[in-house]
Design a protein around this motif. Structure first.
Motif, short mmCIF file in Angstrom:
data_model
loop_
_atom_site.label_atom_id
_atom_site.label_comp_id
_atom_site.label_asym_id
_atom_site.label_seq_id
_atom_site.Cartn_x
_atom_site.Cartn_y
_atom_site.Cartn_z
N GLU A 1 -6.82 1.13 0.56
CA GLU A 1 -6.78 2.54 0.13
C GLU A 1 -7.31 3.49 1.19
O GLU A 1 -7.32 4.70 1.00
N GLN B 1 -9.77 -4.64 -0.89
CA GLN B 1 -9.82 -3.56 -1.85
C GLN B 1 -11.20 -2.92 -1.85
O GLN B 1 -12.13 -3.44 -1.23
N ALA B 2 -11.35 -1.83 -2.59
CA ALA B 2 -12.60 -1.07 -2.56
C ALA B 2 -13.79 -1.87 -3.07
O ALA B 2 -14.93 -1.61 -2.68
N LYS C 1 -10.52 3.38 2.42
CA LYS C 1 -11.97 3.57 2.32
C LYS C 1 -12.69 2.56 3.20
O LYS C 1 -12.17 1.50 3.50
N ARG D 1 0.86 -7.72 -4.31
CA ARG D 1 0.88 -6.30 -3.97
C ARG D 1 1.30 -6.09 -2.53
O ARG D 1 0.98 -6.89 -1.65
N THR E 1 -10.40 -0.45 3.70
CA THR E 1 -9.63 -1.03 2.61
C THR E 1 -8.18 -0.58 2.65
O THR E 1 -7.80 0.30 3.42
N THR F 1 -6.83 -8.01 -1.53
CA THR F 1 -5.70 -7.45 -2.24
C THR F 1 -4.83 -8.58 -2.78
O THR F 1 -4.49 -9.50 -2.04
#
Length: 265
Positions: A220, A182-183, A222, A192, A218, A188
Motif C-alpha cells: 500500500e 502488508q501494513a 506505507k 492478490r 508495503t 500479501t
C-alpha cells in the motif's frame, strides 16, 4: 536465550536461504542447481508437501557438497496444494507430523556425515503457526524434543519466534526477498496482485532496506518496521536462480557478509 538478531551486524552478517529438494517421483520443481550456487542455507522438503526419499537423499548430498547449511522444511500433508492450503489440524497433529518429518530428513543428513542446522515450517503450516500460539508451541516443542540446539526459522513478529523464546531455543527472524508485505507485517496473500515482486532489482532493494534500515515499504506504500536474520527466496519461482544471483551480488557489493546462522551445540 540468544536470538541471532541479538548479535551485531558485523558479527552475524545475513543468511540467504531457499526452499530446496521439492521434486518427487517423476515431477521436477524448482531451480535447485542455480540456487545452490548463491544461497548459504537450504530448507529441504521432508516428504509431505513435496519431496520423497530419493529427492531428500539427493538434496542433502548436494547441499552438503556445496557447503550449504541444511534445514528441515516440514509441511502439511497436501501434495495437491503444495502445502499452501490451510488444514484443520490440531496441535497434537502438528507436533506429530513435525517430529516425523524432521526425523526422516535427519536420517539422510546423518548418512551424509553432516548435521541438521535449522527447522522452518513450510507454506500454510508456516503461516498457521505464525498466527496461532497453540500451533507454534506444538511445532517448537517437536523441534525441541528432537534436538534443542536446532534454530527455529520464523517470520518477524510471528508466534514461532515467541514460542522459541519460551522454550529457550535459538531463533532466526526471517524476511522475504521476493514477496510483498502488508501494513500488519504479514505477506500479501498469493491470490492478490503484487504478492510476488516482479524483478530481481525490486527484491534486492527491499532486502537491503530491511537489513540496513529495519524497514520495508508495503504494497500500500506505507513504511513498516521489520528486522531479519535470514532472507528467504522461494525456490519454485520462475526466475528464482536469477533472483538469487542478483541478491548475492547486491548484498556483497553493499558490504553485507553472507553466512548461515550457527547453532549452539
Amino acid at each position: 536465550m540468544t536470538t541471532i538478531h541479538d548479535l551485531s551486524q558485523s558479527q552475524r552478517g545475513i543468511d540467504l536461504n531457499c526452499d530446496f529438494g521439492e521434486s518427487y517421483g517423476v515431477y521436477t520443481f524448482g531451480q535447485d542447481t542455480e540456487l545452490l550456487a548463491h544461497v548459504t542455507s537450504v530448507n529441504i522438503a521432508c516428504g509431505f508437501h513435496a519431496g520423497d526419499p530419493h529427492a531428500m537423499r539427493e538434496a542433502v548430498y548436494r547441499a552438503a557438497e556445496a557447503g550449504a547449511a541444511i534445514g528441515a522444511h516440514p509441511g502439511l500433508p497436501d501434495r495437491l496444494g503444495f502445502g499452501r492450503r490451510e488444514m484443520a489440524v490440531s496441535a497434537q497433529e502438528v507436533f506429530d507430523m513435525t517430529l516425523y518429518q524432521i526425523g526422516a530428513l535427519d536420517a539422510f543428513v546423518r548418512a551424509a556425515g553432516v548435521s541438521l542446522r535449522h527447522v522452518k515450517p513450510h507454506g500454510a503450516l508456516y503461516h498457521m503457526a505464525g498466527r496461532s500460539e497453540e500451533l507454534a508451541d506444538a511445532f517448537v516443542r517437536a523441534v525441541s524434543v528432537f534436538d534443542p540446539s536446532l534454530i527455529i526459522y520464523g517470520q518477524w513478529g510471528s508466534e514461532l519466534l515467541t514460542a522459541a523464546n519460551k522454550h529457550n531455543m535459538q531463533s532466526a527472524s526471517e524476511i522475504f526477498a521476493d514477496r510483498s508485505y502488508q501494513a500488519d507485517g504479514t505477506l500479501t496473500p498469493r491470490n492478490r496482485q503484487g504478492a510476488t515482486l516482479a524483478s530481481a532489482e525490486e527484491a534486492l532493494l527491499q532486502t537491503l532496506s530491511i537489513i540496513t534500515t529495519g524497514t520495508a515499504r508495503t504494497i500500500e506504500g506505507k513504511e513498516i518496521v521489520i528486522q531479519g536474520d535470514t532472507v528467504c527466496l522461494h525456490g519454485d519461482g520462475q526466475r528464482a536462480g536469477e533472483f538469487a544471483a542478483a541478491l548475492r551480488k547486491g548484498l556483497e557489493a553493499a558490504g553485507i557478509a553472507l553466512q548461515p546462522p550457527t547453532p549452539r551445540r
